[in-house]
Design a protein around this motif. Sequence first.
Motif, PDB file in Angstrom:
ATOM      1  N   ARG A 166     -18.573  -7.798 -11.530  1.00  0.00           N
ATOM      2  CA  ARG A 166     -18.393  -6.352 -11.723  1.00  0.00           C
ATOM      3  C   ARG A 166     -19.722  -5.682 -12.062  1.00  0.00           C
ATOM      4  O   ARG A 166     -20.637  -6.304 -12.562  1.00  0.00           O
ATOM      5  CB  ARG A 166     -17.381  -6.074 -12.841  1.00  0.00           C
ATOM      6  N   LEU A 167     -19.777  -4.358 -11.820  1.00  0.00           N
ATOM      7  CA  LEU A 167     -20.951  -3.583 -12.176  1.00  0.00           C
ATOM      8  C   LEU A 167     -21.034  -3.480 -13.698  1.00  0.00           C
ATOM      9  O   LEU A 167     -20.056  -3.140 -14.368  1.00  0.00           O
ATOM     10  CB  LEU A 167     -20.866  -2.188 -11.555  1.00  0.00           C
ATOM     11  N   ILE A 168     -22.208  -3.811 -14.251  1.00  0.00           N
ATOM     12  CA  ILE A 168     -22.414  -3.787 -15.695  1.00  0.00           C
ATOM     13  C   ILE A 168     -23.319  -2.612 -16.045  1.00  0.00           C
ATOM     14  O   ILE A 168     -24.396  -2.453 -15.468  1.00  0.00           O
ATOM     15  CB  ILE A 168     -23.057  -5.099 -16.185  1.00  0.00           C
ATOM     16  N   HIS A 223     -26.975  -1.840  -5.229  1.00  0.00           N
ATOM     17  CA  HIS A 223     -27.084  -1.085  -3.988  1.00  0.00           C
ATOM     18  C   HIS A 223     -27.580   0.294  -4.402  1.00  0.00           C
ATOM     19  O   HIS A 223     -26.844   1.089  -4.970  1.00  0.00           O
ATOM     20  CB  HIS A 223     -25.720  -0.979  -3.304  1.00  0.00           C
ATOM     21  N   ILE A 224     -28.860   0.576  -4.143  1.00  0.00           N
ATOM     22  CA  ILE A 224     -29.447   1.825  -4.626  1.00  0.00           C
ATOM     23  C   ILE A 224     -29.003   2.984  -3.745  1.00  0.00           C
ATOM     24  O   ILE A 224     -29.126   2.938  -2.521  1.00  0.00           O
ATOM     25  CB  ILE A 224     -30.980   1.728  -4.643  1.00  0.00           C
ATOM     26  N   CYS A 237     -26.264  -2.995 -13.171  1.00  0.00           N
ATOM     27  CA  CYS A 237     -26.495  -4.098 -12.240  1.00  0.00           C
ATOM     28  C   CYS A 237     -25.207  -4.890 -12.104  1.00  0.00           C
ATOM     29  O   CYS A 237     -24.254  -4.693 -12.863  1.00  0.00           O
ATOM     30  CB  CYS A 237     -27.613  -5.011 -12.731  1.00  0.00           C
ATOM     31  N   ARG A 238     -25.183  -5.780 -11.154  1.00  0.00           N
ATOM     32  CA  ARG A 238     -24.101  -6.742 -11.042  1.00  0.00           C
ATOM     33  C   ARG A 238     -24.715  -8.082 -10.671  1.00  0.00           C
ATOM     34  O   ARG A 238     -25.729  -8.135  -9.971  1.00  0.00           O
ATOM     35  CB  ARG A 238     -23.057  -6.307 -10.007  1.00  0.00           C
ATOM     36  N   LEU A 239     -24.110  -9.161 -11.174  1.00  0.00           N
ATOM     37  CA  LEU A 239     -24.583 -10.498 -10.825  1.00  0.00           C
ATOM     38  C   LEU A 239     -23.924 -10.947  -9.531  1.00  0.00           C
ATOM     39  O   LEU A 239     -22.699 -10.888  -9.404  1.00  0.00           O
ATOM     40  CB  LEU A 239     -24.268 -11.488 -11.949  1.00  0.00           C
ATOM     41  N   LEU A 240     -24.741 -11.385  -8.598  1.00  0.00           N
ATOM     42  CA  LEU A 240     -24.236 -11.873  -7.321  1.00  0.00           C
ATOM     43  C   LEU A 240     -24.972 -13.148  -6.941  1.00  0.00           C
ATOM     44  O   LEU A 240     -26.110 -13.378  -7.362  1.00  0.00           O
ATOM     45  CB  LEU A 240     -24.435 -10.825  -6.217  1.00  0.00           C
ATOM     46  N   SER A 241     -24.311 -13.959  -6.148  1.00  0.00           N
ATOM     47  CA  SER A 241     -24.960 -15.162  -5.636  1.00  0.00           C
ATOM     48  C   SER A 241     -26.161 -14.776  -4.786  1.00  0.00           C
ATOM     49  O   SER A 241     -26.125 -13.788  -4.045  1.00  0.00           O
ATOM     50  CB  SER A 241     -23.972 -15.972  -4.799  1.00  0.00           C
ATOM     51  N   GLN A 264     -26.200  -5.765  -0.633  1.00  0.00           N
ATOM     52  CA  GLN A 264     -26.745  -5.692  -1.992  1.00  0.00           C
ATOM     53  C   GLN A 264     -28.155  -6.271  -1.948  1.00  0.00           C
ATOM     54  O   GLN A 264     -28.447  -7.144  -1.150  1.00  0.00           O
ATOM     55  CB  GLN A 264     -25.888  -6.541  -2.949  1.00  0.00           C
ATOM     56  N   TYR A 265     -29.021  -5.773  -2.805  1.00  0.00           N
ATOM     57  CA  TYR A 265     -30.350  -6.370  -2.829  1.00  0.00           C
ATOM     58  C   TYR A 265     -30.935  -6.337  -4.234  1.00  0.00           C
ATOM     59  O   TYR A 265     -30.516  -5.581  -5.094  1.00  0.00           O
ATOM     60  CB  TYR A 265     -31.290  -5.716  -1.827  1.00  0.00           C
ATOM     61  N   LEU A 266     -31.898  -7.208  -4.441  1.00  0.00           N
ATOM     62  CA  LEU A 266     -32.500  -7.376  -5.758  1.00  0.00           C
ATOM     63  C   LEU A 266     -33.307  -6.144  -6.141  1.00  0.00           C
ATOM     64  O   LEU A 266     -34.041  -5.589  -5.338  1.00  0.00           O
ATOM     65  CB  LEU A 266     -33.401  -8.603  -5.777  1.00  0.00           C
ATOM     66  N   VAL A 267     -33.154  -5.753  -7.403  1.00  0.00           N
ATOM     67  CA  VAL A 267     -33.817  -4.557  -7.905  1.00  0.00           C
ATOM     68  C   VAL A 267     -34.913  -4.945  -8.879  1.00  0.00           C
ATOM     69  O   VAL A 267     -34.724  -5.813  -9.721  1.00  0.00           O
ATOM     70  CB  VAL A 267     -32.804  -3.636  -8.625  1.00  0.00           C
TER      71      VAL A 267
END
Length: 274
Positions: A166-168, A223-224, A237-241, A264-267
């Motif tokens: 989930r989005l934190i 996802h900005i 942020c959200r944690l994703l594989s 999704q991409y790393l920020v």
Amino acid sequence: VLPERVVQYFPQALCRKNLLGILSPPPFMDVINHLKELSKALSGSHFDRKEEHADVARKYLHLSFYKIYGFLNEEVNRDPSLKAIVSRELSSVACLLVNDDSMLLDASHVTMDGDVDGILLPHLASLPRDFHHFSEFMNCLQVTQTPSLQQYARVLTVLYESTEGRLIYNHKQANTFTAIKTASTKLIALLRKHQANGSASGHQATLDQIASEINPLYLPANHIPRSARNEKVLSQCRLLSTRKVIFNDAFYLSGRINDFDQIQYLVEWENDYW
């Protein structure tokens, strides 16, 4: 353990202890089993500093575990063949007293480094300095000298499982958000260090092996929106594989990436974070 006052004032009775079945020193396996039972009995306990007699309880616990660790450390020093027994019997047992003597964790969640951020508790903790000189015993349990990639990766895995992707939001779940940021920042810093060492020595295979050891790996991604980067974006942020995200190393291309809603991409958290 016989009270010290008995040892001091009744030496003759103490000399007859074997007649009563009291063994000195105690059998090695008896101490191992005692530590396991004690740890099991205290599992999940947490002594609040505000509770009455909490300080006394923690001091008693510290002394008890100190004596047990000391005995086992002495024994494995005397007889190295006992190391395998300690490793087999205790490695997965939450028997290490941490966090100001208020919590028990197993060795995989503990490191000798005293600079572990408290926000990572109970997933990762520093071993109290009083226990550092029981090095042989701690080595049997494979307590790390400094936090490892595997330990930080495990923290992120647990946080991923608890948040379910989930989005934190920082303003709503500050502790979780900070723990994610802390663990991922430390992990990436370690990866960069290994990468630099691998490049210098020409051992790329070592880095590939490390990557396989922390698989699966979860990192904070986002996802900005088209409004571009702003403070609000950096507070969520959200944690994703890592298998589900891409690394954007050219921020000016963010607009194009956002044309694909499912990506999704790393920020970047900070300058030079990645």
